[in-house]
Design an enzyme around this catalytic site. Structure first.
Site, short mmCIF file in Angstrom:
data_model
loop_
_atom_site.label_atom_id
_atom_site.label_comp_id
_atom_site.label_asym_id
_atom_site.label_seq_id
_atom_site.Cartn_x
_atom_site.Cartn_y
_atom_site.Cartn_z
N ASN A 10 2.10 6.36 70.79
CA ASN A 10 1.80 7.05 69.53
C ASN A 10 0.64 6.31 68.88
O ASN A 10 0.82 5.26 68.29
CB ASN A 10 3.05 7.02 68.63
CG ASN A 10 2.76 7.53 67.23
OD1 ASN A 10 1.73 8.17 67.00
ND2 ASN A 10 3.66 7.26 66.31
N TRP A 11 -0.53 6.88 69.02
CA TRP A 11 -1.73 6.17 68.54
C TRP A 11 -1.91 6.22 67.03
O TRP A 11 -2.77 5.56 66.49
CB TRP A 11 -2.98 6.75 69.21
CG TRP A 11 -3.06 6.48 70.67
CD1 TRP A 11 -2.15 5.83 71.45
CD2 TRP A 11 -4.15 6.85 71.55
NE1 TRP A 11 -2.59 5.77 72.76
CE2 TRP A 11 -3.81 6.40 72.84
CE3 TRP A 11 -5.34 7.54 71.36
CZ2 TRP A 11 -4.63 6.60 73.94
CZ3 TRP A 11 -6.17 7.74 72.46
CH2 TRP A 11 -5.82 7.27 73.74
N HIS A 95 8.29 12.00 62.78
CA HIS A 95 8.06 10.55 62.73
C HIS A 95 8.31 10.05 61.30
O HIS A 95 8.02 10.76 60.34
CB HIS A 95 6.63 10.23 63.17
CG HIS A 95 6.42 8.76 63.35
ND1 HIS A 95 6.16 7.93 62.28
CD2 HIS A 95 6.45 7.98 64.45
CE1 HIS A 95 6.05 6.69 62.74
NE2 HIS A 95 6.22 6.68 64.05
N GLU A 167 13.99 5.34 66.20
CA GLU A 167 13.00 4.41 65.65
C GLU A 167 13.48 3.86 64.31
O GLU A 167 13.27 4.48 63.26
CB GLU A 167 11.66 5.12 65.44
CG GLU A 167 11.03 5.64 66.71
CD GLU A 167 9.51 5.66 66.60
OE1 GLU A 167 8.85 5.05 67.43
OE2 GLU A 167 9.00 6.28 65.66
N GLY A 173 6.05 -1.21 63.37
CA GLY A 173 4.84 -1.92 62.93
C GLY A 173 5.09 -3.28 62.31
O GLY A 173 4.19 -3.85 61.70
P1 PGA Z 1 5.14 0.35 66.60
O1 PGA Z 1 5.24 1.88 66.19
O2 PGA Z 1 5.31 0.26 68.10
O3 PGA Z 1 3.75 -0.09 66.16
O4 PGA Z 1 6.22 -0.38 65.89
C1 PGA Z 1 6.17 2.73 66.81
C2 PGA Z 1 6.07 4.11 66.20
O5 PGA Z 1 5.81 4.22 65.01
O6 PGA Z 1 6.24 5.12 66.90
#
Ligand code: PGA
Length: 250
Positions: A10-11, A95, A167, A173
């Site tokens: 997921n960019w 998301h 998630e 992040g």
């Molecule tokens: P991350 O993001 O790997 O940077 O934690 C994952 C996502 O938001 O799909």
């Protein structure tokens, strides 16, 4: 292997069309031997460039978002038919950044999921608890509600075309991932919910990914857990060798 794992990048809002094409050309030979499905999800504006670059590779294309109507007065939205024409096969739905920053409710997530399925796009539906929900011990309740609402009205015959991405918001992040035991346990709870909605047997066929600070260092451990069927990777998917390492660790 009953459920074929998916490693999806997921960019988010990163890379221009030329950077997208260069990245895919660099990554394709590194992942050609991977045993999982590999998906990259560039921004909508980069999908055309991505399509050209992925030709002849085992990298599939995903979109980060899609609208739930085919056409009309919806300024700025992305239509499912346009995604199909651009060679997209997966679409991320719900998301946490879209839920938090763009007001995407469970009802909208449901509409997008159903529209994706109608169009034969495979939705990757994101669910996950916040730090507060985790602290208050309502992780399972949260993902249970999100999963049921996202899939409301989805017939059993289409359920296998959906992938769920668990998630936890506190892990996205942040560099702090859920442990493989924690992630596996919540994913098992999501699978149990799928079993309630459909049947236990069908639930064993639906892929459930983990996302949240998955990287080249922790991927093998996370992906070896019994119920984790791949990863939705943000930050680490922007680096070609890291992304390849994750894809090859399945
Ligand atoms: P991350 O993001 O790997 O940077 O934690 C994952 C996502 O938001 O799909």
């Amino acid at each position: 292997m009953m459920r074929r794992p998916i490693i999806a990048g997921n960019w988010k809002l990163n890379k221009t069309p030329s950077q997208t094409a260069a990245f895919i050309r660099e990554t394709a030979p590194l992942v050609s031997g991977a045993r999982c499905e590999i998906v990259v999800c560039p921004t909508a504006a980069c999908l055309f460039a991505a399509r050209e670059a992925t030709r002849g590779s085992n990298i599939a294309l995903g979109a980060q978002n899609m609208f739930y109507e085919d056409a009309g007065a919806f300024t700025g939205e992305i239509s499912p038919d346009s995604l199909l024409e651009l060679g997209v096969s997966y679409v991320i739905v719900g998301h946490s950044e879209r839920r938090a920053l763009f007001g995407e409710s469970d009802e909208i997530v449901n509409k997008k999921t159903l529209k994706a399925i109608e169009k034969r796009l495979k939705p990757i539906v994101c669910v996950g608890e916040s730090a507060l929900q985790r602290q208050l011990g309502v992780t399972e309740e949260t993902v249970r509600i999100q999963t049921k609402l996202a899939l409301a009205g989805l017939p059993a015959r289409d359920a296998e075309d959906v992938a769920i991405a668990y998630e936890p918001i506190w892990a996205i992040g942040t560099g702090v991932n859920a442990t493989s035991a924690e992630a596996n346990s919540t994913i098992r709870c999501i699978r149990a919910v799928l079993g309630e909605i459909y049947t236990a047997e069908l639930a064993t066929k639906i892929r459930i990914l983990y996302g949240g600070s998955m990287n080249a260092g922790n991927a093998r451990d996370l992906l070896s857990a019994s119920d984790i069927d791949g990863g939705l990777i943000g930050g680490a998917s922007l680096n070609s060798s890291d992304f390849a390492k994750i894809a090859l660790s399945v």
